[in-house]
Design a protein around this motif. Sequence first.
Motif, PDB file in Angstrom:
ATOM      1  N   TRP A  51       0.835  -1.210   0.000  1.00 37.05           N
ATOM      2  CA  TRP A  51       0.000   0.000   0.000  1.00 37.05           C
ATOM      3  C   TRP A  51       0.865   1.253   0.000  1.00 37.05           C
ATOM      4  O   TRP A  51       0.558   2.223  -0.707  1.00 37.05           O
ATOM      5  CB  TRP A  51      -0.931  -0.015   1.210  1.00 37.05           C
ATOM      6  N   ALA A 247      -8.062   4.169  -3.496  1.00 37.65           N
ATOM      7  CA  ALA A 247      -7.164   3.348  -2.682  1.00 37.65           C
ATOM      8  C   ALA A 247      -7.809   2.023  -2.294  1.00 37.65           C
ATOM      9  O   ALA A 247      -7.157   0.968  -2.326  1.00 37.65           O
ATOM     10  CB  ALA A 247      -6.754   4.122  -1.430  1.00 37.65           C
ATOM     11  N   GLY A 251      -6.385  -1.291  -3.560  1.00 39.06           N
ATOM     12  CA  GLY A 251      -5.674  -1.886  -2.434  1.00 39.06           C
ATOM     13  C   GLY A 251      -6.382  -3.054  -1.781  1.00 39.06           C
ATOM     14  O   GLY A 251      -5.741  -3.821  -1.040  1.00 39.06           O
ATOM     15  N   TYR A 252      -7.695  -3.226  -2.039  1.00 33.97           N
ATOM     16  CA  TYR A 252      -8.416  -4.324  -1.388  1.00 33.97           C
ATOM     17  C   TYR A 252      -9.422  -5.007  -2.317  1.00 33.97           C
ATOM     18  O   TYR A 252      -9.383  -6.236  -2.485  1.00 33.97           O
ATOM     19  CB  TYR A 252      -9.133  -3.832  -0.134  1.00 33.97           C
TER      20      TYR A 252
END
Length: 344
Positions: A51, A247, A251-252
């Motif tokens: 990240w 993000a 990121g997920y």
Amino acid sequence: MSTSASLQAASTAPEPLPRRAAVPHELLVQATVPGLLRLAALDWVWMGACWLAMARWPWVTPLAVLVIAGRIHALGVIFHDAVHLRVRRKSVGLRFVEVLAGYPVASTWESTRYHHLRHHHDAGLPTDPYRRRPLHGWRMARAWLLLVGVVPFWVLRGPVGLLAWAVPALRVPYARLFLQARASIEGAESKEGRAHATPDGARPLIHAPASAGLKESDEVRACACSELGQVLFHLCVLALAWRWPHAVVWGYALPLLVASGFNAHRLLAEHTPAQAHGRTLADVLAVTADHGLGWLGRLWLAPRNVGCHVVHHLHPQVSLEHLPRLRAWYVARFPSHYPSPRRF
């Protein structure tokens, strides 16, 4: 055939398999909560580093997504080890394992135990919730595409489970759809019940009760109640997505979808379509397969040694960190019977 020829054939025939192998005790090292927390923390460190790298150097995002996906898959494997612990209730440490390794892959300890321990007890039998028909060609591709959506679909299990906790009429569809409870054994779920022993002869871990039904099952109700934690976790994810959508997506959300693809590959690779006739060593060798033992497996397809799947089914409580040693013992002891790793 002459007597000498018969004796020669008998001497070269593979040694018959026992019902269970006498494995040295030092190879049967069980998982512990502190050990699982340590492994989960390492994967979170890797994800945190990715990240930070994505924030500082956006051009590394595609590679970072793959690395994060592999670590999310690894978290699911760590949580899978937690499901096999010889405990009845969640300790504080086990709850931390659930938060760190279970909720990110949309799983709770109770709900995963419901279907996964039944799979281990009945692997390859008609009552196995994971049992599948032989798949080839486009049928295999279709099955993989369907399985890719499993983890994202599990996110819905949380709110549905909470509704089922409050509304008993919803427990039957909740159990069938999200816990893989089989309709043919619905009448075998109740508050009493008989205990099932695990494949490696450990003390009973689950109950297969004998009257009432899914609607009145304490086990189904506990699964539904446990969904509260998963719902709160994903509400926090939604709140972060509202503030930082880019993000959270990169990121997920996207890594979770990629990890679901890795998980789909693993589910198809580690079980064969063979039908078991019991719960013997020969049955386990027939219906399970090792896979992903190389670097691709370690990074993405079968992290944390979960690709040593045959010995995992033979000894479910053995820590994933110790499966390679256990596998080496079985390969050396039963070279003619132990299946070769599957190239899938």
